[in-house]
Design a protein around this motif. Structure first.
Motif, PDB file in Angstrom:
ATOM      1  N   CYS A   1       6.171   2.497   3.730  1.00  0.00           N
ATOM      2  CA  CYS A   1       6.483   3.829   4.259  1.00  0.00           C
ATOM      3  C   CYS A   1       5.330   4.297   5.133  1.00  0.00           C
ATOM      4  N   TYR A   2       5.059   3.528   6.169  1.00  0.00           N
ATOM      5  CA  TYR A   2       3.918   3.813   7.049  1.00  0.00           C
ATOM      6  C   TYR A   2       3.926   5.287   7.424  1.00  0.00           C
ATOM      7  N   SER A   3       2.749   5.926   7.273  1.00  0.00           N
ATOM      8  CA  SER A   3       2.682   7.370   7.480  1.00  0.00           C
ATOM      9  C   SER A   3       1.566   7.792   8.428  1.00  0.00           C
ATOM     10  N   GLY A   4       0.903   6.818   9.039  1.00  0.00           N
ATOM     11  CA  GLY A   4      -0.175   7.149   9.958  1.00  0.00           C
ATOM     12  C   GLY A   4       0.318   7.420  11.372  1.00  0.00           C
ATOM     13  N   ASP A   5      -0.628   7.677  12.252  1.00  0.00           N
ATOM     14  CA  ASP A   5      -0.282   7.930  13.652  1.00  0.00           C
ATOM     15  C   ASP A   5      -0.474   6.663  14.475  1.00  0.00           C
ATOM     16  N   ALA A   6      -0.356   6.807  15.811  1.00  0.00           N
ATOM     17  CA  ALA A   6      -0.479   5.640  16.682  1.00  0.00           C
ATOM     18  C   ALA A   6      -1.884   5.050  16.635  1.00  0.00           C
ATOM     19  N   GLY A   7      -2.894   5.909  16.513  1.00  0.00           N
ATOM     20  CA  GLY A   7      -4.258   5.403  16.434  1.00  0.00           C
ATOM     21  C   GLY A   7      -4.472   4.538  15.207  1.00  0.00           C
ATOM     22  N   MET A   8      -3.955   4.970  14.073  1.00  0.00           N
ATOM     23  CA  MET A   8      -4.076   4.168  12.857  1.00  0.00           C
ATOM     24  C   MET A   8      -3.262   2.885  12.986  1.00  0.00           C
ATOM     25  N   ALA A   9      -2.116   2.952  13.648  1.00  0.00           N
ATOM     26  CA  ALA A   9      -1.308   1.738  13.846  1.00  0.00           C
ATOM     27  C   ALA A   9      -2.088   0.689  14.622  1.00  0.00           C
TER      28      ALA A   9
ATOM     29  N   ILE B   1       0.819  -1.204   0.000  1.00  0.00           N
ATOM     30  CA  ILE B   1       0.000   0.000   0.000  1.00  0.00           C
ATOM     31  C   ILE B   1       0.855   1.258   0.000  1.00  0.00           C
ATOM     32  N   HIS B   2       0.510   2.190  -0.898  1.00  0.00           N
ATOM     33  CA  HIS B   2       1.005   3.563  -0.859  1.00  0.00           C
ATOM     34  C   HIS B   2      -0.146   4.419  -0.348  1.00  0.00           C
TER      35      HIS B   2
ATOM     36  N   ARG C   1      -6.290  -5.416  12.262  1.00  0.00           N
ATOM     37  CA  ARG C   1      -6.615  -6.054  10.980  1.00  0.00           C
ATOM     38  C   ARG C   1      -5.484  -6.940  10.458  1.00  0.00           C
ATOM     39  N   GLY C   2      -4.366  -6.974  11.177  1.00  0.00           N
ATOM     40  CA  GLY C   2      -3.248  -7.819  10.768  1.00  0.00           C
ATOM     41  C   GLY C   2      -2.418  -7.261   9.637  1.00  0.00           C
ATOM     42  N   TYR C   3      -2.458  -5.945   9.417  1.00  0.00           N
ATOM     43  CA  TYR C   3      -1.674  -5.333   8.358  1.00  0.00           C
ATOM     44  C   TYR C   3      -0.244  -5.105   8.831  1.00  0.00           C
ATOM     45  N   TYR C   4       0.703  -5.382   7.963  1.00  0.00           N
ATOM     46  CA  TYR C   4       2.102  -5.075   8.260  1.00  0.00           C
ATOM     47  C   TYR C   4       2.345  -3.579   8.080  1.00  0.00           C
ATOM     48  N   MET C   5       3.242  -3.053   8.889  1.00  0.00           N
ATOM     49  CA  MET C   5       3.627  -1.648   8.820  1.00  0.00           C
ATOM     50  C   MET C   5       5.128  -1.571   8.573  1.00  0.00           C
ATOM     51  N   SER C   6       5.507  -1.007   7.427  1.00  0.00           N
ATOM     52  CA  SER C   6       6.913  -0.921   7.042  1.00  0.00           C
ATOM     53  C   SER C   6       7.395   0.514   7.257  1.00  0.00           C
ATOM     54  N   PHE C   7       8.454   0.662   8.045  1.00  0.00           N
ATOM     55  CA  PHE C   7       8.968   1.981   8.400  1.00  0.00           C
ATOM     56  C   PHE C   7      10.228   2.282   7.593  1.00  0.00           C
ATOM     57  N   ALA C   8      10.301   3.528   7.114  1.00  0.00           N
ATOM     58  CA  ALA C   8      11.408   3.977   6.275  1.00  0.00           C
ATOM     59  C   ALA C   8      12.283   4.966   7.049  1.00  0.00           C
ATOM     60  N   GLY C   9      13.250   5.551   6.341  1.00  0.00           N
ATOM     61  CA  GLY C   9      14.207   6.434   6.986  1.00  0.00           C
ATOM     62  C   GLY C   9      13.593   7.667   7.615  1.00  0.00           C
ATOM     63  N   ASN C  10      12.379   8.039   7.186  1.00  0.00           N
ATOM     64  CA  ASN C  10      11.775   9.237   7.766  1.00  0.00           C
ATOM     65  C   ASN C  10      11.381   9.046   9.224  1.00  0.00           C
ATOM     66  N   VAL C  11      11.407   7.814   9.726  1.00  0.00           N
ATOM     67  CA  VAL C  11      11.151   7.610  11.150  1.00  0.00           C
ATOM     68  C   VAL C  11      12.260   8.223  12.000  1.00  0.00           C
TER      69      VAL C  11
ATOM     70  N   GLU D   1      12.322  -0.569   5.549  1.00  0.00           N
ATOM     71  CA  GLU D   1      12.550  -0.329   4.125  1.00  0.00           C
ATOM     72  C   GLU D   1      13.389   0.922   3.941  1.00  0.00           C
ATOM     73  N   THR D   2      13.903   1.099   2.728  1.00  0.00           N
ATOM     74  CA  THR D   2      14.554   2.356   2.379  1.00  0.00           C
ATOM     75  C   THR D   2      13.646   3.276   1.573  1.00  0.00           C
ATOM     76  N   ASP D   3      12.825   2.716   0.665  1.00  0.00           N
ATOM     77  CA  ASP D   3      12.152   3.494  -0.370  1.00  0.00           C
ATOM     78  C   ASP D   3      13.195   4.266  -1.179  1.00  0.00           C
ATOM     79  N   ALA D   4      14.409   3.718  -1.240  1.00  0.00           N
ATOM     80  CA  ALA D   4      15.516   4.373  -1.944  1.00  0.00           C
ATOM     81  C   ALA D   4      15.167   4.552  -3.422  1.00  0.00           C
ATOM     82  N   PRO D   5      15.582   5.680  -3.975  1.00  0.00           N
ATOM     83  CA  PRO D   5      16.571   6.643  -3.473  1.00  0.00           C
ATOM     84  C   PRO D   5      16.014   7.742  -2.586  1.00  0.00           C
ATOM     85  N   PHE D   6      14.777   7.580  -2.121  1.00  0.00           N
ATOM     86  CA  PHE D   6      14.131   8.614  -1.320  1.00  0.00           C
ATOM     87  C   PHE D   6      14.327   8.347   0.179  1.00  0.00           C
ATOM     88  N   LEU D   7      13.979   9.328   1.005  1.00  0.00           N
ATOM     89  CA  LEU D   7      13.845   9.171   2.462  1.00  0.00           C
ATOM     90  C   LEU D   7      15.105   8.657   3.143  1.00  0.00           C
ATOM     91  N   THR D   8      16.239   9.192   2.783  1.00  0.00           N
ATOM     92  CA  THR D   8      17.493   8.803   3.430  1.00  0.00           C
ATOM     93  C   THR D   8      17.440   9.147   4.915  1.00  0.00           C
TER      94      THR D   8
END
Length: 289
Positions: A189-197, A163-164, A203-213, A236-243
């Motif tokens: 590139c999980y972008s929600g808050d703690a409530g969405m997490a 998911i994007h 629901r058993g969805y995986y949450m992938s965190f990128a460098g912006n964390v 994840e990296t989402d490279a070349p983005f979010l270093t």
């Protein structure tokens, strides 16, 4: 080459090998071999190469077929769907001119994603979803139609869904609930808050965190990571983005995963070995490799 453009140095290797669950090798400098070799030096032994349009998805599938430690994800990026429908020749990346758009053009593009999704070395359908940051209201219908089609393709082929979600949390969750999410669904590139997490966890969805964390202004992301169950967390990296910090603004690549892993371990209050072990197991389970 200025310091800003120079690749960051190699971090200390991780004690446990991990996977970069979302990268774009085709958008990075250097060859695939160079990227994989450099990543392996620091304990990043597997990558998921993600397509954003037809050309990129075909490249992802071909690359995964050629490298045992590369797995492919194929899709039309959410911003690609309105471009196809409205006949925009620029596309998500350097795709070149295409014929006039419309619903038939989107159907044709989705048919090619469907074909690629059937391949054994294609492990996921994505990145798909909704993006209200770069696409205005006039593009929402095309995005949602494409998103629903990708969900159906993923379920029919038994593949993970990647998911994007940008500025579209409620609608992404709504569409997933209406369509019925695949058994393995990953918020890249999980972008929600703690409530969405917490909703994703239920629901058993995986949450992938990128460098912006690692960014200073990303406390809501760290709060989300703190409450995300360890068995649903990916990196994840989402490279070349979010270093990741302290290299923000410089080129990203899979070899920088250890920087983010260490930051994530600190947020979770566990050692880097425990975090790395968990994300390695989770990524293999999420992408079924």
């Amino acid at each position: 080459m200025s310091a800003k453009d120079a690749p960051p140095p190699l971090p200390e290797p991780l004690p446990v090998a991990v996977a970069d669950s979302h990268t774009h090798l085709d958008m990075q400098s250097g060859t695939v071999d160079e990227a994989l070799t450099k990543a392996a030096l620091v304990g990043v032994e597997t990558v998921v190469q993600v397509g954003c349009d037809i050309k990129g998805s075909q490249w992802a599938a071909e690359t995964a077929a050629a490298y045992a430690n590369v797995h492919a994800a194929v899709a039309l990026h959410p911003n690609e769907a309105p471009r196809i429908v409205h006949g925009d020749p620029d596309g998500w990346s350097r795709q070149g001119a295409r014929e006039a758009g419309g619903d038939a053009a989107l159907d044709d593009a989705l048919a090619e994603i469907d074909r690629l999704a059937a391949l054994d070395h294609v492990k996921a359908v994505g990145e798909t979803g909704l993006d209200y940051f770069r696409t205005g209201p006039e593009g929402k219908d095309a995005q949602e139609r494409s998103f629903r089609a990708h969900i159906e393709i993923a379920k029919r082929h038994g593949k993970a869904l990647v998911i994007h979600d940008r500025d579209a949390h409620d609608d992404v969750l709504r569409v997933l609930a209406e369509e019925g999410a695949p058994e393995r669904t990953v918020f890249h590139c999980y972008s929600g808050d703690a409530g969405m997490a917490r909703v994703c966890a239920e629901r058993g969805y995986y949450m992938s965190f990128a460098g912006n964390v690692t960014f200073k202004n990303a406390q809501p992301l760290r709060d989300a990571l703190a409450v995300a169950p360890l068995d649903l967390v990916l990196v994840e990296t989402d490279a070349p983005f979010l270093t990741p910090a302290p290299y923000r603004g410089r080129p990203n690549a899979p070899y920088l995963i250890p920087v983010t892993v260490r930051a994530m371990a600190a947020v979770k209050g566990i050692g880097e070995e425990a975090l790395a072990t968990a994300v390695a197991v989770n990524t293999a389970r999420a992408f079924d490799y």
